[in-house]
Design a protein around this motif. Structure first.
Motif, PDB file in Angstrom:
ATOM      1  N   VAL A  66      25.744  45.611  -1.295  1.00  0.00           N
ATOM      2  CA  VAL A  66      24.707  45.526  -2.103  1.00  0.00           C
ATOM      3  C   VAL A  66      23.970  44.731  -0.509  1.00  0.00           C
ATOM      4  CG1 VAL A  66      23.098  44.489  -3.324  1.00  0.00           C
ATOM      5  CG2 VAL A  66      25.254  44.796  -4.357  1.00  0.00           C
ATOM      6  N   PRO A  67      22.305  45.353  -0.355  1.00  0.00           N
ATOM      7  CA  PRO A  67      21.862  45.322   1.134  1.00  0.00           C
ATOM      8  C   PRO A  67      21.489  44.078   0.462  1.00  0.00           C
ATOM      9  CG  PRO A  67      20.710  47.564   0.135  1.00  0.00           C
ATOM     10  CD  PRO A  67      22.132  47.147  -0.424  1.00  0.00           C
ATOM     11  N   TYR A  68      21.578  43.136   1.803  1.00  0.00           N
ATOM     12  CA  TYR A  68      21.296  41.552   1.381  1.00  0.00           C
ATOM     13  C   TYR A  68      19.724  41.470   1.184  1.00  0.00           C
ATOM     14  CZ  TYR A  68      25.025  39.279   2.878  1.00  0.00           C
ATOM     15  OH  TYR A  68      26.647  38.127   2.930  1.00  0.00           O
ATOM     16  N   GLU A  69      18.868  43.265   1.588  1.00  0.00           N
ATOM     17  CA  GLU A  69      17.109  43.274   1.702  1.00  0.00           C
ATOM     18  C   GLU A  69      17.168  43.461  -0.189  1.00  0.00           C
ATOM     19  OE1 GLU A  69      18.906  45.108   3.661  1.00  0.00           O
ATOM     20  OE2 GLU A  69      17.386  45.540   5.747  1.00  0.00           O
ATOM     21  N   VAL A  70      18.216  43.595  -1.117  1.00  0.00           N
ATOM     22  CA  VAL A  70      17.157  43.683  -2.378  1.00  0.00           C
ATOM     23  C   VAL A  70      17.966  42.338  -2.647  1.00  0.00           C
ATOM     24  CG1 VAL A  70      18.624  44.108  -5.136  1.00  0.00           C
ATOM     25  CG2 VAL A  70      18.687  46.052  -2.495  1.00  0.00           C
ATOM     26  N   THR A  71      18.809  41.067  -2.696  1.00  0.00           N
ATOM     27  CA  THR A  71      19.287  39.694  -3.011  1.00  0.00           C
ATOM     28  C   THR A  71      18.645  38.653  -2.012  1.00  0.00           C
ATOM     29  OG1 THR A  71      20.893  39.508  -1.604  1.00  0.00           O
ATOM     30  CG2 THR A  71      21.385  41.213  -3.448  1.00  0.00           C
ATOM     31  N   ALA A  72      17.165  39.326  -0.984  1.00  0.00           N
ATOM     32  CA  ALA A  72      16.976  38.849  -0.604  1.00  0.00           C
ATOM     33  C   ALA A  72      17.768  38.019   0.709  1.00  0.00           C
ATOM     34  CB  ALA A  72      15.774  37.696  -1.242  1.00  0.00           C
ATOM     35  N   GLY A  73      18.248  38.274   0.953  1.00  0.00           N
ATOM     36  CA  GLY A  73      19.303  36.890   1.199  1.00  0.00           C
ATOM     37  C   GLY A  73      20.371  36.767   1.046  1.00  0.00           C
ATOM     38  N   LEU A  74      20.734  36.009  -0.738  1.00  0.00           N
ATOM     39  CA  LEU A  74      21.333  35.413  -1.326  1.00  0.00           C
ATOM     40  C   LEU A  74      22.943  36.265  -2.014  1.00  0.00           C
ATOM     41  CD1 LEU A  74      19.044  34.432  -3.938  1.00  0.00           C
ATOM     42  CD2 LEU A  74      20.283  33.594  -2.465  1.00  0.00           C
TER      43      LEU A  74
END
Ligand code: TXA
Ligand code: MG
Length: 347
Positions: free
Chosen positions: A107-115
């Motif tokens: 899951v890319p950090y773009e999706v999780t806003a770095g979380l």
């Protein structure tokens, strides 16, 4: 710029599905219905497409997106599910419950806003499920509104915000639920609701024992660290100035009428978002009935449309009724308090 295509899924289901899958495969952002509100979706595993979602919405970079799945296998491939998560998914999926879980590397950090966590849900909508299943791609999708605006509960609402900016809107008719999913954090010590919805704390507690409700749900953001990045920002706001009145029913109705009359005397055009229990009392003042106070789910369903109508009709002042913040009333109050920027008057 795009010529935005609108496909009515009730008439052309298969054509709509194919057009949606085409967007998913080509890294394009498009709008589709879910049972809660319309989503602005793209392949969750394509970072470029995810950046486009943030840009289109004008969304703050630290507010993570929800990823939509069509099967438990897909969920397992994206996150590590706890036992509680599995039980909740079995009980409430497909449905309006988002589970925040430790993400896997894919899951890319773009999706999780770095979380390091990701919010997953399986939407209860045939078109959404079919597109995800057929493409075998998880669909990242925030609500399909410009950041700060009320979430869209019809294809027309999406069109108002994104005409010319996205290639495709799939029209599945009015959203059944009308408010966004319950967001439940399962990464901390206790299961914690960071955004209430129609899957209530009571319903979740029945499956996992105890559940906490983050205090940010009913209070303004005070700065600093937060479990609920989504509740930090100005939200659901109509263009009109909006207030809410709380108190016992009779006192509340009187106070709302008084506020209306004073503001009208000031040459302000006012609108009351009333209920079945109160509209008669307001007489010929401008009001729309948004639901039955005994059944808060009905107010949830129409709130956003009413706020958008108040904008379309250029009212200066909108007056909302408070509800007891329990069960589905909690979801209503979470949105309504933000719509009035916490301007609450005690009757
Ligand atoms: O019903 C819904 O949930 C709709 C439909 C389209 O599925 N989607 C939706 O997405 O409302 P959005 O982006 O408008 O709201 C997502 C919420 C935000 O409040 C965000 O902060 C929270 O979910 N969220 C997502 N991932 C999170 C995470 N890893 N940790 C904490 N909160 C998270
Ligand atoms: Mg949203």
């Amino acid at each position: 710029m795009y010529e935005t295509r609108m496909i009515n899924l009730r008439e052309n289901f298969e054509e709509g599905i194919e057009a949606g899958i085409d967007c998913i495969q080509n890294g394009k952002v498009f709008a589709f219905p879910t049972e809660t509100v319309y989503g602005l979706g793209a392949d969750a595993l394509k970072p470029e497409a995810i950046r486009d979602i943030f840009a289109l919405k004008g969304r703050p970079g630290d507010n993570p997106l929800i990823v939509h799945v069509s099967s438990m296998d897909m969920a397992f491939s994206l996150a590590r599910l706890t036992k509680d998560a599995e039980r909740l998914a079995e009980m409430f999926w497909p449905g309006p419950l988002t589970l925040v879980l430790p993400k896997r590397d894919c899951v890319p950090y773009e999706v999780t806003a770095g979380l390091k966590s990701v919010g997953l849900r399986m939407p209860d909508n045939a078109a959404a499920l079919k597109m995800i299943d057929k493409s075998q791609r998880p669909l990242a999708a925030p609500s399909a509104n410009k950041s700060g605006r009320p979430s869209p509960t019809s294809a027309q609402h999406v069109y108002e915000d994104f005409a010319g900016e996205i290639p495709l809107i799939l029209d599945g008719g009015p959203s059944l639920v009308g408010v966004e999913s319950t967001v439940l954090l399962l990464t901390g010590e206790h299961p914690t609701i960071v955004r209430p919805g129609i899957i209530t704390p009571e319903m979740i507690a029945e499956v996992v024992g105890e559940v906490y409700v983050d205090e940010a749900v009913l209070t303004p953001f005070k700065g600093g660290a937060t479990l609920s990045p989504g509740l930090k920002y100005k939200h659901y706001a109509p263009k009109a100035h909006a207030i809410m009145v709380e108190g016992e029913l009779e006192a509340m109705k009187k106070r709302i009428a008084k506020e209306y009359d004073e503001r009208s005397a000031d040459n302000k055009r006012c609108l009351i978002l009333a209920s079945e229990q109160s509209s008669d009392f307001y007489g010929d003042r401008n009001c729309v009935i948004i639901g039955d106070r005994e059944n808060p789910i009905t107010l949830c369903r129409t709130l956003y449309d009413a706020l958008r109508q108040a904008d379309a009709q250029a009212y200066d002042e909108v007056i909302l009724e408070a509800l007891p913040p329990y069960a589905e009333g909690l979801a209503y109050m979470n949105r309504a308090l933000r719509a009035v920027a916490f301007e609450l008057i005690e009757a």
